[in-house]
Design a protein around this motif. Sequence first.
Motif, PDB file in Angstrom:
ATOM      1  N   GLY A 192       0.804  -1.129   0.232  1.00 45.59           N
ATOM      2  CA  GLY A 192      -0.078  -0.091  -0.050  1.00 45.59           C
ATOM      3  C   GLY A 192       0.857   1.468  -0.110  1.00 45.59           C
ATOM      4  N   TYR A 193       2.133   1.298   0.248  1.00 45.46           N
ATOM      5  CA  TYR A 193       2.854   2.485   0.342  1.00 45.46           C
ATOM      6  C   TYR A 193       3.189   2.965  -0.994  1.00 45.46           C
ATOM      7  N   ALA A 194       3.516   2.077  -1.952  1.00 44.69           N
ATOM      8  CA  ALA A 194       3.609   2.519  -3.203  1.00 44.69           C
ATOM      9  C   ALA A 194       2.429   3.236  -3.738  1.00 44.69           C
ATOM     10  N   ASP A 195       1.284   2.615  -3.470  1.00 39.89           N
ATOM     11  CA  ASP A 195      -0.028   3.110  -3.795  1.00 39.89           C
ATOM     12  C   ASP A 195      -0.127   4.636  -3.472  1.00 39.89           C
ATOM     13  N   LEU A 196       0.381   4.646  -2.144  1.00 44.90           N
ATOM     14  CA  LEU A 196       0.121   5.936  -1.489  1.00 44.90           C
ATOM     15  C   LEU A 196       0.812   7.227  -2.105  1.00 44.90           C
ATOM     16  N   VAL A 197       2.307   6.834  -2.348  1.00 46.05           N
ATOM     17  CA  VAL A 197       3.318   7.640  -3.180  1.00 46.05           C
ATOM     18  C   VAL A 197       2.627   7.946  -4.214  1.00 46.05           C
ATOM     19  N   ALA A 198       2.266   6.845  -5.120  1.00 48.62           N
ATOM     20  CA  ALA A 198       1.559   7.247  -6.570  1.00 48.62           C
ATOM     21  C   ALA A 198       0.501   8.296  -6.470  1.00 48.62           C
ATOM     22  N   GLN A 199      -0.292   8.173  -5.321  1.00 47.96           N
ATOM     23  CA  GLN A 199      -1.364   9.178  -5.346  1.00 47.96           C
ATOM     24  C   GLN A 199      -0.855  10.592  -4.789  1.00 47.96           C
ATOM     25  N   LEU A 200       0.103  10.676  -4.009  1.00 46.18           N
ATOM     26  CA  LEU A 200       0.819  11.808  -3.676  1.00 46.18           C
ATOM     27  C   LEU A 200       1.270  12.475  -4.781  1.00 46.18           C
ATOM     28  N   ARG A 201       1.955  11.702  -5.926  1.00 43.44           N
ATOM     29  CA  ARG A 201       2.573  12.167  -7.014  1.00 43.44           C
ATOM     30  C   ARG A 201       1.542  12.912  -7.917  1.00 43.44           C
ATOM     31  N   GLN A 202       0.298  12.192  -8.000  1.00 43.22           N
ATOM     32  CA  GLN A 202      -0.848  12.565  -8.789  1.00 43.22           C
ATOM     33  C   GLN A 202      -1.155  13.969  -8.188  1.00 43.22           C
TER      34      GLN A 202
END
Length: 415
Positions: A160-170
Amino acid sequence: MVFWILISFVALAMAALLGLILLRAHSMAEPPAAYDLRVYRQQLSDVDKDLLRGVINDSDAQRVRTEVSRRILAADAQLQKQSSGSPQPKGMSRLTVVLAAALLIGGTLALYSLLGAPGYGDMGLASRIEASDNYARTRPKQAEAESKVPPQPNPNLEPGYADLVAQLRQTAGERPDDAQGQALLAQHEANLGNFIAAYQAKQNYIRIMSGDLEPQDYGELAELMIMAAGGYVSPEAEELLDDTLRLDPRNGPARYYYGLLQGQLDRPDIAFRVWVDTLRQGPKGAPWINGIEAQIEDMAFRAGIEYSPISPPGAAGAQAPALAGPNAEDLEAAQEMTAEDRQEMIRGMVARLSDRLATEGGSAPEWAQLIGALGVLGEQDRAKAIYAEAKTRFADDTEALAQLESAASMAGLEP
């Protein structure tokens, strides 16, 4: 060239001295019996002197004379049989001289080729300083250094951490003028090992904040650029370190990297002085202090300085344990979770850490970790409350307050 001439003369002088000793021994060779005769005759003379001084009586003197005389006759008879002594063979002596000279000179050159720097020009102190200055002006820029860094392995991430960072990038991409989003993106890109993206986000943060910055902001950007370049301190990173130290001369991380820079510029003397001063200001256990302690002995050796270990002042706080993570069964189940479920699991991890700190307490790094995690989740009000409580708990600990302030700043809170 002067060095080669010098060691050649020294080696030739030693070889000539050794050869002279060997050849002189050959020319001065004499029969062993001739030496014995000289000794025995000296003994007879000493007997008479001892008798006159009263050291021995007449009977003892006579007995000694008889024995020495017998030895003189035997030595004289042996001398008559030998027209000369047993000289060293001329050919063997000369061969020994040649071999010794070859071994001495060849061994010297071989040892220097192994331990020295063949082909390296003569460089006095002034020449070395000049070469260092020239390299400082012509060394590779940041982009060139980054291009030479090999790809880094992917870090082990919690589900879930990678997904969270991906959301942050967006989110950060959609809001390019949001300082808080850029600060969070820089922090979490660095956690993932994406140092280029991390320092780019930090640059955006500095651009947005304009003049409303702390010295550590420049230092953090310099550190991210150095990490992106594989530990190399580029001219761009050097400028940021200069900015940091101009605003805060006691900034520990900037002083560590400035010493590292001087070592890379072949000025270990400057690096050693900077690191010694940094060790003396402490605090013990700080990351930059650990880095200096691991390298300062080698830097002192390069500078030709005898290093005596320095104990930094202050005591390091307890190291923060990692954020409470899932067990093996949770990890297996997380592979089948949706993005929403994985994010909910992360919230549960944050909640467990929060509960433990509220009931059992914890170290400053743990409180800072919780503040940062809440910032990532967007729970600014809760992060602000946690920050206020943490400042109360560590009001008398300057180092802890600095850690908490850094975490709050990265989470977008007002320090």
